[in-house]
Design a protein around this motif. Sequence first.
Motif, PDB file in Angstrom:
ATOM      1  N   ILE A 394      -6.634 -12.984  11.791  1.00 55.24           N
ATOM      2  CA  ILE A 394      -7.068 -14.387  11.714  1.00 55.24           C
ATOM      3  C   ILE A 394      -7.078 -14.853  10.268  1.00 55.24           C
ATOM      4  O   ILE A 394      -6.633 -15.962   9.939  1.00 55.24           O
ATOM      5  CB  ILE A 394      -8.465 -14.560  12.339  1.00 55.24           C
ATOM      6  N   ALA A 395      -7.562 -13.966   9.377  1.00 53.34           N
ATOM      7  CA  ALA A 395      -7.630 -14.316   7.950  1.00 53.34           C
ATOM      8  C   ALA A 395      -6.239 -14.609   7.405  1.00 53.34           C
ATOM      9  O   ALA A 395      -6.027 -15.589   6.686  1.00 53.34           O
ATOM     10  CB  ALA A 395      -8.287 -13.180   7.172  1.00 53.34           C
ATOM     11  N   LYS A 396      -5.271 -13.760   7.755  1.00 52.77           N
ATOM     12  CA  LYS A 396      -3.916 -13.972   7.244  1.00 52.77           C
ATOM     13  C   LYS A 396      -3.302 -15.244   7.809  1.00 52.77           C
ATOM     14  O   LYS A 396      -2.538 -15.946   7.123  1.00 52.77           O
ATOM     15  CB  LYS A 396      -3.036 -12.765   7.581  1.00 52.77           C
ATOM     16  N   SER A 397      -3.640 -15.562   9.060  1.00 50.66           N
ATOM     17  CA  SER A 397      -3.059 -16.760   9.680  1.00 50.66           C
ATOM     18  C   SER A 397      -3.486 -18.031   8.959  1.00 50.66           C
ATOM     19  O   SER A 397      -2.794 -19.056   9.029  1.00 50.66           O
ATOM     20  CB  SER A 397      -3.463 -16.835  11.149  1.00 50.66           C
ATOM     21  N   ILE A 415      -4.719  -8.602   0.167  1.00 51.60           N
ATOM     22  CA  ILE A 415      -4.087  -7.328  -0.213  1.00 51.60           C
ATOM     23  C   ILE A 415      -5.126  -6.214  -0.243  1.00 51.60           C
ATOM     24  O   ILE A 415      -4.884  -5.099   0.251  1.00 51.60           O
ATOM     25  CB  ILE A 415      -3.375  -7.463  -1.575  1.00 51.60           C
ATOM     26  N   TYR A 416      -6.297  -6.489  -0.806  1.00 53.03           N
ATOM     27  CA  TYR A 416      -7.347  -5.475  -0.873  1.00 53.03           C
ATOM     28  C   TYR A 416      -7.734  -4.980   0.523  1.00 53.03           C
ATOM     29  O   TYR A 416      -7.811  -3.765   0.773  1.00 53.03           O
ATOM     30  CB  TYR A 416      -8.577  -6.038  -1.584  1.00 53.03           C
ATOM     31  N   TRP A 417      -7.958  -5.929   1.427  1.00 53.05           N
ATOM     32  CA  TRP A 417      -8.449  -5.525   2.755  1.00 53.05           C
ATOM     33  C   TRP A 417      -7.366  -4.876   3.596  1.00 53.05           C
ATOM     34  O   TRP A 417      -7.642  -3.969   4.398  1.00 53.05           O
ATOM     35  CB  TRP A 417      -9.070  -6.727   3.464  1.00 53.05           C
ATOM     36  N   PHE A 418      -6.129  -5.292   3.433  1.00 50.96           N
ATOM     37  CA  PHE A 418      -5.064  -4.611   4.174  1.00 50.96           C
ATOM     38  C   PHE A 418      -4.859  -3.188   3.638  1.00 50.96           C
ATOM     39  O   PHE A 418      -4.548  -2.275   4.415  1.00 50.96           O
ATOM     40  CB  PHE A 418      -3.763  -5.413   4.114  1.00 50.96           C
ATOM     41  N   LEU A 424      -0.137  -0.874   5.237  1.00 54.30           N
ATOM     42  CA  LEU A 424       0.696  -1.012   4.046  1.00 54.30           C
ATOM     43  C   LEU A 424       1.863  -1.963   4.266  1.00 54.30           C
ATOM     44  O   LEU A 424       2.300  -2.652   3.325  1.00 54.30           O
ATOM     45  CB  LEU A 424       1.211   0.362   3.618  1.00 54.30           C
ATOM     46  N   SER A 425       2.394  -2.014   5.477  1.00 51.66           N
ATOM     47  CA  SER A 425       3.498  -2.939   5.730  1.00 51.66           C
ATOM     48  C   SER A 425       3.054  -4.389   5.546  1.00 51.66           C
ATOM     49  O   SER A 425       3.817  -5.231   5.040  1.00 51.66           O
ATOM     50  CB  SER A 425       4.054  -2.732   7.143  1.00 51.66           C
ATOM     51  N   GLU A 426       1.815  -4.687   5.918  1.00 56.73           N
ATOM     52  CA  GLU A 426       1.276  -6.036   5.731  1.00 56.73           C
ATOM     53  C   GLU A 426       1.130  -6.360   4.250  1.00 56.73           C
ATOM     54  O   GLU A 426       1.348  -7.501   3.819  1.00 56.73           O
ATOM     55  CB  GLU A 426      -0.069  -6.171   6.440  1.00 56.73           C
ATOM     56  N   VAL A 427       0.773  -5.336   3.469  1.00 57.61           N
ATOM     57  CA  VAL A 427       0.665  -5.531   2.018  1.00 57.61           C
ATOM     58  C   VAL A 427       2.018  -5.937   1.450  1.00 57.61           C
ATOM     59  O   VAL A 427       2.112  -6.866   0.629  1.00 57.61           O
ATOM     60  CB  VAL A 427       0.147  -4.252   1.333  1.00 57.61           C
ATOM     61  N   GLN A 428       3.076  -5.243   1.863  1.00 51.18           N
ATOM     62  CA  GLN A 428       4.415  -5.575   1.371  1.00 51.18           C
ATOM     63  C   GLN A 428       4.812  -6.991   1.751  1.00 51.18           C
ATOM     64  O   GLN A 428       5.432  -7.710   0.959  1.00 51.18           O
ATOM     65  CB  GLN A 428       5.434  -4.562   1.916  1.00 51.18           C
ATOM     66  N   HIS A 429       4.452  -7.419   2.961  1.00 47.03           N
ATOM     67  CA  HIS A 429       4.733  -8.798   3.375  1.00 47.03           C
ATOM     68  C   HIS A 429       4.002  -9.794   2.473  1.00 47.03           C
ATOM     69  O   HIS A 429       4.572 -10.824   2.074  1.00 47.03           O
ATOM     70  CB  HIS A 429       4.315  -9.010   4.830  1.00 47.03           C
ATOM     71  N   LEU A 430       2.744  -9.484   2.159  1.00 51.79           N
ATOM     72  CA  LEU A 430       1.955 -10.386   1.304  1.00 51.79           C
ATOM     73  C   LEU A 430       2.549 -10.469  -0.093  1.00 51.79           C
ATOM     74  O   LEU A 430       2.625 -11.561  -0.678  1.00 51.79           O
ATOM     75  CB  LEU A 430       0.508  -9.898   1.232  1.00 51.79           C
ATOM     76  N   MET A 434       4.010 -13.811  -1.927  1.00 55.29           N
ATOM     77  CA  MET A 434       3.610 -14.273  -3.261  1.00 55.29           C
ATOM     78  C   MET A 434       4.834 -14.633  -4.094  1.00 55.29           C
ATOM     79  O   MET A 434       4.846 -15.661  -4.793  1.00 55.29           O
ATOM     80  CB  MET A 434       2.803 -13.196  -3.987  1.00 55.29           C
ATOM     81  N   ALA A 435       5.860 -13.791  -4.015  1.00 59.59           N
ATOM     82  CA  ALA A 435       7.082 -14.049  -4.782  1.00 59.59           C
ATOM     83  C   ALA A 435       7.743 -15.341  -4.314  1.00 59.59           C
ATOM     84  O   ALA A 435       8.209 -16.150  -5.135  1.00 59.59           O
ATOM     85  CB  ALA A 435       8.043 -12.872  -4.647  1.00 59.59           C
ATOM     86  N   VAL A 436       7.780 -15.551  -2.985  1.00 59.10           N
ATOM     87  CA  VAL A 436       8.378 -16.772  -2.442  1.00 59.10           C
ATOM     88  C   VAL A 436       7.606 -18.002  -2.902  1.00 59.10           C
ATOM     89  O   VAL A 436       8.201 -19.040  -3.253  1.00 59.10           O
ATOM     90  CB  VAL A 436       8.420 -16.703  -0.893  1.00 59.10           C
ATOM     91  N   GLU A 437       6.257 -17.897  -2.905  1.00 58.60           N
ATOM     92  CA  GLU A 437       5.411 -19.022  -3.316  1.00 58.60           C
ATOM     93  C   GLU A 437       5.297 -19.153  -4.831  1.00 58.60           C
ATOM     94  O   GLU A 437       4.599 -20.031  -5.332  1.00 58.60           O
ATOM     95  CB  GLU A 437       4.002 -18.852  -2.718  1.00 58.60           C
ATOM     96  N   LYS A 438       5.954 -18.231  -5.564  1.00 59.16           N
ATOM     97  CA  LYS A 438       5.951 -18.228  -7.033  1.00 59.16           C
ATOM     98  C   LYS A 438       4.523 -18.102  -7.584  1.00 59.16           C
ATOM     99  O   LYS A 438       4.146 -18.770  -8.549  1.00 59.16           O
ATOM    100  CB  LYS A 438       6.634 -19.482  -7.583  1.00 59.16           C
TER     101      LYS A 438
END
Length: 546
Positions: A394-397, A415-418, A424-430, A434-438
């Motif tokens: 829910i938080a990520k959504s 990132i901390y909570w994941f 870890l896969s969710e961390v990589q997505h985050l 971040m890179a996409v959102e600059k």
Amino acid sequence: MASSVSTAALLVLPFPTGCSSDDSDDAKPLPPPHASEATSPTPQHQLQRRRQLERECNVAMKALARAGDIDQVLALFAEIRTSGQGQGCTTPPNVLCYNTLVNSLAEAGRVAEAHDAFDEMLAAGVAPNVSSLNILVKLHSWRSSRFDLAYKEILRMRELGVEADVGTYSTLVTGLCRVGRTGEAWGVLEWMLEEGCYPMVQTYTPIVQGYCHEGRVEEAMEVMATMERAGCPPNVVTYNVLIRALCDAARFDEVKQVLAESRSKDWTPSTVTYNTFMNGLCKKGMAKEALEQLNVMLGEGLDPSDFTLSILLNCLCHDSRVSDAIDLLERSTSLKWYAGVVGYNTVMSRLCGMGNWMGVLKLLTDMVKKGITPNTRTFNVFIRSLCFGGKLSIAKSLLHSQGFVANIVTYNTLIYWFYYYKKLSEVQHLISDMAVEKIAPDEVTYTVIIDGLCRDEKFDMATSCFLESLERGLSRDLLAVLINRLAHSGKIWEIFRVFQGMEREGFLPDNCIFDRTIRSFCRAGFCHDRDIFKLNLILDTMLGKN
């Protein structure tokens, strides 16, 4: 902090004062240095148009200066200077325009240009007035603390027929008190009295504030008594300064006495007065007494401000009286007291710290119902509270919620909570998001990632992440996190890889880094005989760098 508003009000002295008004265009020009330079009189209609232009441009210049656009002030002044030359008009801008220009440059910290503009004014034959003097004295005594130059300006302007007024001396007194030269400020008071110029409240109040700042409250009270004897009684700003000093010294009974005597002293406490008192009480953990003063304030017919609410909510939350804080938020509506997003964020943040994510959700719902728009901090608090409750999906959504612009704090939290839940896969997505959102990672981001990788025993990746962070500037705190994790896991070779990588990036490990490394290994139990060789390797590396 409680008296920041009152301090600002105190330090803005009246420029110009009543006897140095810039409201008229009647300043006489100085006689031209040579008779041959005199120009023929300007026709009446041209003169009227010129004065109208100067008035309009002067207003515009002041507005531009307030907006911080000094270059536009200079451009507009240049237009005034050149206007009318085609019709044979050679009249320079009047003293009002020059004063605005000099003051704008002075306020922007462009001291040399301010002096040049004033010299240009004199060279153009425009006579300065007392406002010109006050601007220069303010420049020297507030901006550069060159009081010797301020004194010289007063004497130089006297030669030009401009006498210092109460605003001039008050400006000088304020500057002296700002830098702790209270004794010299008294000398200025005596000087102005010798000149037949009588002090006003704004002249004495900086001295009161100077004594209060030094903790000399009794002497401040003596100054206020002197003001009364001189027929210049302290006003609410003066009393606010005193009340803040009494609060800082926890002399709350005396504050109550000062307030009780206000009617007989012919001054009226303001919202700032009670805010100052309540803030002082809250700093000492006296939330109950602060709420009592709120009722006194309301009884006096004063309306609480946003700052009032912020003071009390912070106090109650710090005192773990969150239910009282929520009651105060609800009561604010009946008091016609606007509880904005900052107040709600304060209480929500405390509920989040207590792990009460349902309470945070309720307040967020109440905010929206009342038409209060949540800001980024609101969402960040809510996301953190959901993570506390294990509601990570829910938080990520919420990252994609309409009207919410995620920032680095948002991503660091997720990132901390994941990492904490080993997703870890969710961390990589985050990190990819971040890179996409600059959104550039900061030190907290790298700390969270490095610590998470080490806890997951991915030491190679943690080391690589640290070496990547060197491109953004070395942080000893970040290095300490990595070294502690490597030491506790016995990863001596990774330690050497870190040192080598630092050298490649131009960051040579110093004695402090080696010392911290050895201490980390010792705390991890590597001081025993069978492991001491690992410490010797670090020592050999350190000695090789010296």
